[in-house]
Design a protein around this motif. Structure first.
Motif, PDB file in Angstrom:
ATOM      1  N   GLN A 114       0.840  -1.202   0.000  1.00 46.59           N
ATOM      2  CA  GLN A 114       0.000   0.000   0.000  1.00 46.59           C
ATOM      3  C   GLN A 114       0.876   1.253   0.000  1.00 46.59           C
ATOM      4  O   GLN A 114       0.592   2.205  -0.733  1.00 46.59           O
ATOM      5  CB  GLN A 114      -0.918   0.004   1.228  1.00 46.59           C
ATOM      6  N   TYR A 115       1.941   1.247   0.811  1.00 46.48           N
ATOM      7  CA  TYR A 115       2.858   2.370   0.836  1.00 46.48           C
ATOM      8  C   TYR A 115       3.391   2.682  -0.564  1.00 46.48           C
ATOM      9  O   TYR A 115       3.428   3.837  -1.001  1.00 46.48           O
ATOM     10  CB  TYR A 115       4.055   2.075   1.750  1.00 46.48           C
ATOM     11  N   THR A 116       3.812   1.635  -1.266  1.00 48.87           N
ATOM     12  CA  THR A 116       4.388   1.803  -2.604  1.00 48.87           C
ATOM     13  C   THR A 116       3.400   2.454  -3.550  1.00 48.87           C
ATOM     14  O   THR A 116       3.732   3.407  -4.278  1.00 48.87           O
ATOM     15  CB  THR A 116       4.828   0.439  -3.169  1.00 48.87           C
ATOM     16  N   ASP A 117       2.166   1.966  -3.548  1.00 50.35           N
ATOM     17  CA  ASP A 117       1.151   2.477  -4.477  1.00 50.35           C
ATOM     18  C   ASP A 117       0.704   3.886  -4.111  1.00 50.35           C
ATOM     19  O   ASP A 117       0.498   4.738  -4.986  1.00 50.35           O
ATOM     20  CB  ASP A 117      -0.066   1.532  -4.498  1.00 50.35           C
ATOM     21  N   GLU A 119       2.465   6.183  -2.386  1.00 49.63           N
ATOM     22  CA  GLU A 119       3.550   7.123  -2.652  1.00 49.63           C
ATOM     23  C   GLU A 119       3.624   7.472  -4.140  1.00 49.63           C
ATOM     24  O   GLU A 119       3.811   8.642  -4.507  1.00 49.63           O
ATOM     25  CB  GLU A 119       4.882   6.539  -2.191  1.00 49.63           C
ATOM     26  N   LYS A 120       3.447   6.460  -5.005  1.00 48.05           N
ATOM     27  CA  LYS A 120       3.478   6.707  -6.453  1.00 48.05           C
ATOM     28  C   LYS A 120       2.328   7.607  -6.868  1.00 48.05           C
ATOM     29  O   LYS A 120       2.484   8.512  -7.701  1.00 48.05           O
ATOM     30  CB  LYS A 120       3.419   5.378  -7.204  1.00 48.05           C
ATOM     31  N   ALA A 121       1.140   7.395  -6.285  1.00 48.10           N
ATOM     32  CA  ALA A 121      -0.035   8.211  -6.626  1.00 48.10           C
ATOM     33  C   ALA A 121       0.173   9.670  -6.226  1.00 48.10           C
ATOM     34  O   ALA A 121      -0.165  10.591  -6.977  1.00 48.10           O
ATOM     35  CB  ALA A 121      -1.278   7.648  -5.933  1.00 48.10           C
ATOM     36  N   ILE A 122       0.743   9.886  -5.030  1.00 50.25           N
ATOM     37  CA  ILE A 122       0.998  11.252  -4.564  1.00 50.25           C
ATOM     38  C   ILE A 122       2.047  11.924  -5.436  1.00 50.25           C
ATOM     39  O   ILE A 122       1.942  13.114  -5.772  1.00 50.25           O
ATOM     40  CB  ILE A 122       1.430  11.266  -3.086  1.00 50.25           C
ATOM     41  N   GLU A 123       3.091  11.188  -5.811  1.00 51.40           N
ATOM     42  CA  GLU A 123       4.115  11.735  -6.699  1.00 51.40           C
ATOM     43  C   GLU A 123       3.518  12.179  -8.026  1.00 51.40           C
ATOM     44  O   GLU A 123       3.892  13.219  -8.582  1.00 51.40           O
ATOM     45  CB  GLU A 123       5.210  10.690  -6.942  1.00 51.40           C
ATOM     46  N   GLU A 124       2.573  11.399  -8.552  1.00 56.01           N
ATOM     47  CA  GLU A 124       1.918  11.756  -9.817  1.00 56.01           C
ATOM     48  C   GLU A 124       1.175  13.081  -9.679  1.00 56.01           C
ATOM     49  O   GLU A 124       1.258  13.951 -10.552  1.00 56.01           O
ATOM     50  CB  GLU A 124       0.948  10.655 -10.226  1.00 56.01           C
ATOM     51  N   ILE A 125       0.471  13.247  -8.553  1.00 56.59           N
ATOM     52  CA  ILE A 125      -0.280  14.490  -8.335  1.00 56.59           C
ATOM     53  C   ILE A 125       0.674  15.677  -8.225  1.00 56.59           C
ATOM     54  O   ILE A 125       0.463  16.736  -8.829  1.00 56.59           O
ATOM     55  CB  ILE A 125      -1.145  14.391  -7.063  1.00 56.59           C
TER      56      ILE A 125
END
Length: 317
Positions: A114-117, A119-125
């Motif tokens: 969950q952390y991995t997914d 963190e990637k979503a926040i980076e995209e935003i």
């Protein structure tokens, strides 16, 4: 009508709260999606405990920047949910150490994906944003630590209200106000003395006719403060700053500061080199004001006042 477009930046608290609620709502759904038995508000405590053996509630509060009662409540909820446990410290029985339970440790392993997914979503935003919110929050927090919104609003309030204040020379019509205002603060903390009665009953003869001056602060043309500049027969000092008083209804408007500055400027215009004052350390706001105006503590001068336990001077440049 868009509320935030209409209200503007003063609604920043409301907007941040609504954003926080939206993010928290998504966070709760994300935990459910990954079958992680956590509440969003538990995350800071959970994350610290998942990366350490044990922590006291005080240490947890320090780590995440929350209040002790807030962290204590979260810990109780996590213990009740079977995610954390507590035990007495071996060296200090008054202190409880908190750690993850076996169930909590299993969650700590399962949540890694969950952390991995997330963190990637926040980076995209953040990458899609013109302004990086994470960096902006960090900068905003730094500025608030230097001076809070409350402190800044207080300062702006003072500056705005100061524009309504004028400092005028004493007139006979101000006598009753000058006398009453000083009698009020003196009798609140001390007792009236002979030197007080001379100055307050006969300001013209005792102060003005001897080369002194009295300034009156007017707020919306109403008197709210007074301060006297008494001519001294002293080789070391030209004038004594005395009988400064501000009406309780005008507290917090910076009246004392404006009066003090005006008296200092008046002294300079008269060619004065040094100012002197007497006070009592129980009057902490007054002492703080004098220090901010530049007055320094001195000793050894005779005084007609029993209440005097501090003497100060200001060297004028």
């Amino acid at each position: 009508m868009n509320f935030f477009d209409d209200v503007g930046i003063m609604a920043i608290g409301t907007r941040l709260r609504m954003l926080s609620e939206k993010v928290t709502e998504d966070a709760a759904k994300i935990y459910q999606m990954y079958d992680v038995d956590l509440k969003p508000k538990w995350f800071p405590v959970f994350y610290i405990l998942s990366n350490t053996e044990t922590r006291s509630i005080t240490a947890l509060a320090d780590n995440i920047g929350h209040s002790h009662p807030s962290v204590s409540k979260i810990v109780r909820e996590m213990i009740k949910a079977g995610i954390a446990t507590e035990k007495k410290d071996k060296t200090d029985k008054r202190k409880n150490n908190i750690q993850l339970s076996d169930h909590g440790r299993k969650i700590a392993i399962r949540i890694e994906e969950q952390y991995t997914d997330v963190e990637k979503a926040i980076e995209e935003i953040l990458n899609q944003s013109k302004n990086n919110l994470w960096n902006a929050i960090e900068e905003f927090e730094f500025l608030l630590n230097q001076q809070s919104i409350l402190q800044r609003v207080k300062e702006n309030k003072k500056q705005r209200e100061a524009k309504k204040v004028t400092i005028a020379p004493y007139e006979t019509k101000h006598h009753d106000f000058f006398k009453r205002l000083n009698e009020e603060w003196i009798t609140t903390y001390f007792k009236m003395e002979e030197a007080d009665r001379k100055a307050l009953d006969h300001p013209k003869e005792y102060i003005l006719d001897k080369g002194g001056h009295i300034l009156v602060a007017l707020y919306n043309n109403e008197p709210v403060g007074v301060c006297a500049l008494i001519k001294m027969n002293d080789a070391n000092y030209d004038f004594e700053l005395a009988k400064m008083a501000v009406s309780p209804i005008a507290k917090g408007k910076g009246i004392g500061w404006l009066l003090g500055e005006a008296v200092i400027q008046k002294s300079k215009s008269l060619g004065a080199k040094k100012l002197y004052l007497e006070s009592n350390t129980v009057l902490k706001p007054a002492i703080n004001l004098y220090q901010k105006l530049g007055f320094k503590k001195v000793m050894g001068h005779s005084t007609p006042y029993e209440r005097c336990n501090i003497q100060m001077e200001l060297i004028l440049h």
